[in-house]
Design a protein around this motif. Sequence first.
Motif, PDB file in Angstrom:
ATOM      1  N   SER B  66      74.052  -8.666  39.957  1.00 56.60           N
ATOM      2  CA  SER B  66      73.111  -8.747  41.080  1.00 56.60           C
ATOM      3  C   SER B  66      71.991  -9.725  40.768  1.00 56.60           C
ATOM      4  O   SER B  66      71.536 -10.472  41.647  1.00 56.60           O
ATOM      5  CB  SER B  66      72.523  -7.368  41.381  1.00 56.60           C
ATOM      6  OG  SER B  66      73.529  -6.501  41.844  1.00 56.60           O
ATOM      7  N   ASP B 187      76.889  -9.278  47.786  1.00 57.45           N
ATOM      8  CA  ASP B 187      76.688  -8.444  46.607  1.00 57.45           C
ATOM      9  C   ASP B 187      77.300  -7.072  46.873  1.00 57.45           C
ATOM     10  O   ASP B 187      76.703  -6.243  47.546  1.00 57.45           O
ATOM     11  CB  ASP B 187      75.191  -8.334  46.298  1.00 57.45           C
ATOM     12  CG  ASP B 187      74.925  -7.602  44.980  1.00 57.45           C
ATOM     13  OD1 ASP B 187      75.878  -7.030  44.416  1.00 57.45           O
ATOM     14  OD2 ASP B 187      73.768  -7.609  44.538  1.00 57.45           O
ATOM     15  N   GLU B 188      78.467  -6.848  46.321  1.00 53.74           N
ATOM     16  CA  GLU B 188      79.207  -5.600  46.541  1.00 53.74           C
ATOM     17  C   GLU B 188      79.211  -5.203  48.007  1.00 53.74           C
ATOM     18  O   GLU B 188      78.728  -4.131  48.359  1.00 53.74           O
ATOM     19  CB  GLU B 188      78.622  -4.468  45.681  1.00 53.74           C
ATOM     20  CG  GLU B 188      78.653  -4.834  44.205  1.00 53.74           C
ATOM     21  CD  GLU B 188      78.634  -3.612  43.312  1.00 53.74           C
ATOM     22  OE1 GLU B 188      79.299  -2.624  43.663  1.00 53.74           O
ATOM     23  OE2 GLU B 188      77.958  -3.671  42.271  1.00 53.74           O
TER      24      GLU B 188
HETATM   25 MG   LIG Z   1      74.296  -4.880  41.295  1.00 49.22          MG
END
Ligand SMILES: [Mg+2]
Lengths: 415, 255
Positions: B66, B187-188
């Motif tokens: 991240s 991000d995910e």
């Molecule tokens: Mg993360």
Amino acid sequence: MSVFETLRSAFRGITANKLRSALTLLGVMIGVGAVILLLAVGNGSSQRISGLITELGTNTITVRAGSGFGFGGGGGGGGAATTASSSSPKLTLDVANEVAKAGLGHIDAVVPEVQTSLTVANGATSQTSVSVIGTTPNYFTVTTAKVGAGSGFTAADVTSAAKVAVIGSTIANTLFPTGTPVGQTIDVGGNTFTIVGVLATQASVGVNDPNAVVVAPISRVQRSFTGFGAISSMVVEAIDSNSVTAAQGEVSVELNQLLKYNPASLTATAPYTVTNQATLLQTAAQSAQSFTVLLGAVAAISLLVGGIGVTNVMLVTVTERTREIGIRKALGATRSAILGQFLVEAASLTLLGGVLGVVAALFGAQFPINGTQPVVLGYSVPLALGVSVAIGVFFGVYPAARAAAMRPIQALRSI
Amino acid sequence: MTPAAASIDDFAAAPTTSSTPVLELRDIRQVYGEGEAAVHAIRGIDLEVTGGDYVAIMGPSGSGKSTLMNLLGCLDIASSGQYLLGGVDVSSLDDRALAKVRNEQIGFVFQSFNLIPRMTALSNVELPLIYGGVKRAERRQLAREALELVGLADRVNHLPQALSGGQQQRVAIARALVTSPTIVLADEPTGNLDSESTDDVLGILDSLSRAGRTIVVITHENNVGDHAARVLSIRDGLLVADRRNRPLPTVEVAA
Ligand SMILES: [Mg+2]
Ligand SMILES: Nc1ncnc2c1ncn2[C@@H]1O[C@H](COP(=O)(O)OP(=O)(O)OP(=O)(O)O)[C@@H](O)[C@H]1O
């Protein structure tokens, strides 16, 4: 971002959370309204008192015979003459004339008065306990008693001790219910007087009716009723309302000399008392002033509390919306775009609340509160409005500015 | 995915010559805190991503995925190193220029959606266009098309809380691609979604890739990584593997 878009997003921000917006509005409204209204009430009551002062005459002082309130006034000249010890000089007509002739710098006129209480009658109609005042013609110019119909008596009337009288409006109404009393005669304590004038009706400030009087030349009243001893009182007119205190000092010094009275002496009793209605009323005006200040302080506190309320709502809002600021920055909002939005939001909310508060206060000021008509102070409106808007905008924009200065990820991470 | 009037090609990237990297990292480091308590989240990463590539970043929790993604999205600034986005050194930009870069070049999809509550799906998607200075009518049109593309044509006036997680993430993807950014960063994006919604979202990313858009996606699910053309592995703030699954995606030229 255009101005229009800024306005749109600000409007969205306001409508998105109606409870928060309503609370902010209410806080500002109450604060602003309270300040304006409370100051208006204080101002109204002090204006009422200054109105009373002008009505009573601001530039006269009254010197009464005797050393206290108990001896002065309606007891009559005879009474004053007997109470004062025969060995010490008394407040007489001669003394009054000496004061008048002494050339005191702050004094315009001296009006001696003798006073007694008698029955006056017109044929079968009579009225008892009427205050009969013997005085000089300047009585009608110096005191608040003004001739309404006919005329006053003249200096020649005083010299000749003429049996002429000017009567108060109550006496005129009681003894002459129909027709004009001027030119007619009246029986005063057994003597027949010719009525030359009627006084204009005066506002009553005490328990005594100021219109139940008969005013006649001092020489006549002394000769027929009170005798030539001490007079009841004398009214001294200062050159203007600012000179009242100075005039009072001059008169006291002069009288102390004439009456051989040493105020520093512990054994001597004062042969006269000086009262100054203007001073008393000025004290009242001062207390009205402090009342206004007190109300102003209360108002300031309510503005402060309102401001704290607004501050609280704004701070919570911005903290709550820091994440939103982070999202907006991540999507490409510049710092100024975010500041613009929060500035417009805070300013329009507090301004609207402030204007509502002004309207409410102006409406509330239409109605008398506890007998006092509030008078809105001109400066209180922009003051209250300015302060509340400044508080709202500062606390709406300052935390937003801090959030807008963060990197987007910092703003996004905060809750 | 229901076929929609809008085509993925409406949001296709401008043709890029595959030799020029759209983004380039040179010895990027990120340190949080100072002294004893300093956390070295990224410890020197060099990376080039070619235009039109489909890159997955994988690695265990806390490895710095991240952190890296936030740097790529200009949401954060690296402690040291150089980040060139389209050949421009991002660290030299001021607030205004950075905002412009975020607005025009980057479309960011968060794990937690990050939609603005109390704003409809359409308004959320319009937001980057507002900051981009696009006129209202055109903005509306583009936002509608983007929502159609992610299969939410019938949900434009819904508030985020009235949408499922998968639908919210699709709104977020629509918001990320509505400005036709140079790269889409995610991000995910499927981290909070069930398998069906995950398939939806991955389907959209795949079609975006086929349309020529550069995509970088973080995941720790292998099946998500399988969609990508290139898979990077991160461990303890360092790049430990760089594997290509298939050649650089070729742009399907629209008819
Ligand atoms: Mg993360
Ligand atoms: N703002 C911060 N302050 C201090 N340390 C941080 C901060 N953000 C991240 N870190 C640390 O940096 C390291 C990398 O974090 P990062 O969020 O990049 O991990 P990740 O790979 O995304 O993990 P996950 O898969 O769990 O999301 C972690 O050790 C984390 O504790």
